[in-house]
Design a protein around this motif. Structure first.
Motif, PDB file in Angstrom:
ATOM      1  N   LYS A  28       0.842  -1.199   0.000  1.00 53.36           N
ATOM      2  CA  LYS A  28       0.000   0.000   0.000  1.00 53.36           C
ATOM      3  C   LYS A  28       0.872   1.242   0.000  1.00 53.36           C
ATOM      4  CE  LYS A  28      -3.973   2.159   2.271  1.00 53.36           C
ATOM      5  NZ  LYS A  28      -3.490   3.517   1.963  1.00 53.36           N
ATOM      6  N   ASP A  87      -6.391  -7.275  -0.958  1.00 58.58           N
ATOM      7  CA  ASP A  87      -7.168  -6.043  -1.151  1.00 58.58           C
ATOM      8  C   ASP A  87      -6.342  -4.969  -1.851  1.00 58.58           C
ATOM      9  OD1 ASP A  87      -9.332  -7.200   0.050  1.00 58.58           O
ATOM     10  OD2 ASP A  87      -9.082  -6.206   1.986  1.00 58.58           O
ATOM     11  N   GLU A 145      -7.307  -3.437  -5.503  1.00 62.34           N
ATOM     12  CA  GLU A 145      -7.514  -1.997  -5.632  1.00 62.34           C
ATOM     13  C   GLU A 145      -6.656  -1.403  -6.751  1.00 62.34           C
ATOM     14  OE1 GLU A 145      -6.771   2.111  -3.024  1.00 62.34           O
ATOM     15  OE2 GLU A 145      -6.684   0.150  -2.048  1.00 62.34           O
ATOM     16  N   ASN A 146      -5.402  -1.814  -6.837  1.00 65.31           N
ATOM     17  CA  ASN A 146      -4.484  -1.198  -7.799  1.00 65.31           C
ATOM     18  C   ASN A 146      -4.554  -1.838  -9.180  1.00 65.31           C
ATOM     19  OD1 ASN A 146      -2.640   0.877  -6.258  1.00 65.31           O
ATOM     20  ND2 ASN A 146      -2.853  -0.855  -4.874  1.00 65.31           N
ATOM     21  N   GLN A 151      -7.432  -2.939 -10.239  1.00 65.75           N
ATOM     22  CA  GLN A 151      -8.809  -2.600 -10.615  1.00 65.75           C
ATOM     23  C   GLN A 151      -9.607  -3.800 -11.103  1.00 65.75           C
ATOM     24  OE1 GLN A 151      -8.554   0.701 -13.359  1.00 65.75           O
ATOM     25  NE2 GLN A 151      -7.878   2.118 -11.760  1.00 65.75           N
TER      26      GLN A 151
END
Length: 304
Positions: free
Chosen positions: A125, A229, A233-234, A236
Motif C-alpha cells: 500500500k 485487497d 484496488e491497484n 482494478q
C-alpha cells in the motif's frame, strides 16, 4: 517430448540470466523481503551486479537489514510505522511462537501476534501510495522482477507491470504455491508446512495433514486479506492469491531435502540449494535447555 524440452530450457534461462560475457546484461527490478530472507537473496543480488546486470531495488525506509548500496539503484518508500513499532510487534510474535506447541492458522489469526502480518502485508500500500515511485516503475524498462513472495508485494508489482517474474523462496505456509503452479501435492505423501511430519506418515498423521490442508483453504485468505485487497484496488479487478502465484515465470527454490521431502515439481521450479540464513559464527558449546529441546524444528522454520 515437450516437457523434457521445457525442463532443459528453464535451467538454461537461469544460466543466461546469471552469466556475463557475450550475453547482454539486463535490468532487473528487485523486490526483496526484510529479515533472514534478505541474507540469502543479497548474495544472489551481489552476483547479479558482479556479472554486469543493472539492478533497481525497491525497499522500505524502515527495515532491519535492507540498506542502500552504491552498486544498485535503491528506490525507497515510507511506512506508517517506525522501526521501534516493528521490533515491538516482532518480539510479541516471537515470544508467542516459543510459547505455543501446536501450529495452526487459527492461533495466528486469533492471537495478538498476528499484527506483524498486517505490518508486512501492508508494505505494498505504501509502494502504490508513492505516486512518484509508481511512475518511475511504469516508465522504466525492466526485463524481469526478481522477488521474494512472502509479503506478496513483489508478486503484485510484477502483475501490475506485466513483467516476467523470478521468485526466490524457501516455500510458503499456505496452499497457493502448489495450486498456483499446478504442482501435484498428494496429501498422503507430502506433509503440510508447520506440522513437522515426515513423508512416511501414519494413518492418523495423514488425517491431520488433510484437516490442516482444509484449514488452509478456510483461513489463508483471511491471513492474506490485506495484500489481496491492495492488489485488487491497484489492478482494478478482483485478485486472488492464486492469480498472483500463477503469474510467476520461474521459481528458484532455496530448499534442501534435509528439511523437506521429495515431491513432484513443475518444469519452471528449480532447486538452487538450502541456504536460508546469514553465515554465522561457530556455535558455542552450550547445551540447550530442556524447554529448547522440546521445540520442534517447524517452530524455528516458521519464526524465520
Amino acid at each position: 517430448m515437450a516437457p523434457t524440452v521445457l525442463a532443459g530450457l528453464f535451467p538454461l534461462s537461469v544460466c543466461l540470466l546469471l552469466t556475463s560475457g557475450p550475453t547482454e546484461a539486463g535490468r532487473l527490478l528487485v523486490v526483496p523481503m526484510d529479515g533472514s530472507h534478505w541474507f540469502t537473496m543479497s548474495s544472489v543480488v551481489e552476483q547479479l551486479i558482479h556479472r554486469g546486470h543493472e539492478l533497481v531495488v525497491v525497499m522500505p525506509e524502515v527495515s532491519w537489514y535492507l540498506k542502500k548500496s552504491l552498486n544498485f539503484t535503491a528506490k525507497t518508500y515510507s511506512l506508517p510505522y517506525s522501526l521501534e513499532d516493528l521490533n515491538h510487534e516482532m518480539k510479541i510474535f516471537a515470544d508467542h511462537q516459543w510459547k505455543i506447541r501446536d501450529k495452526n492458522l487459527i492461533s495466528l489469526l486469533t492471537s495478538s501476534s498476528s499484527k506483524i502480518f498486517d505490518y508486512l502485508f501492508s508494505h505494498c500500500k505504501s509502494v502504490f501510495d508513492d505516486r512518484k515511485l509508481v511512475k518511475y516503475l511504469e516508465e522504466t524498462s525492466f526485463d524481469a522482477v526478481f522477488l521474494d513472495p512472502f509479503d506478496m508485494c513483489g508478486l503484485i508489482i510484477a502483475k501490475y507491470l506485466s513483467l516476467p517474474s523470478v521468485v526466490f523462496t524457501r516455500g510458503g505456509f499456505c496452499h497457493y504455491q502448489d495450486e498456483g503452479t499446478q504442482c501435484p501435492s498428494p496429501l498422503s505423501y507430502v506433509p503440510r508446512a508447520l506440522l513437522g511430519f515426515s513423508d512416511t506418515m501414519t494413518f492418523w498423521e495423514r488425517v491431520q495433514n488433510l484437516l490442516f490442508h482444509m484449514e488452509e483453504h478456510l483461513f489463508c485468505h483471511y491471513l492474506l486479506k490485506v495484500a489481496v485487497d491492495i492488489a485488487s484496488e491497484n489492478l482494478q479487478t478482483t485478485i486472488t492469491p492464486y492469480d498472483l502465484h500463477s503469474h510467476v515465470s520461474m521459481w528458484l527454490l532455496r530448499t534442501d531435502f534435509v528439511l523437506d521431502y521429495p515431491r513432484p515439481v513443475m518444469p519452471n521450479m528449480i532447486f538452487v540449494g538450502g541456504i536460508n540464513c546469514h553465515a554465522g559464527n561457530p556455535l558455542t558449546e552450550v547445551s540447550p535447555t530442556p524447554e529448547q529441546r522440546r521445540i520442534r524444528p517447524s517452530v524455528l522454520y516458521f519464526s524465520l
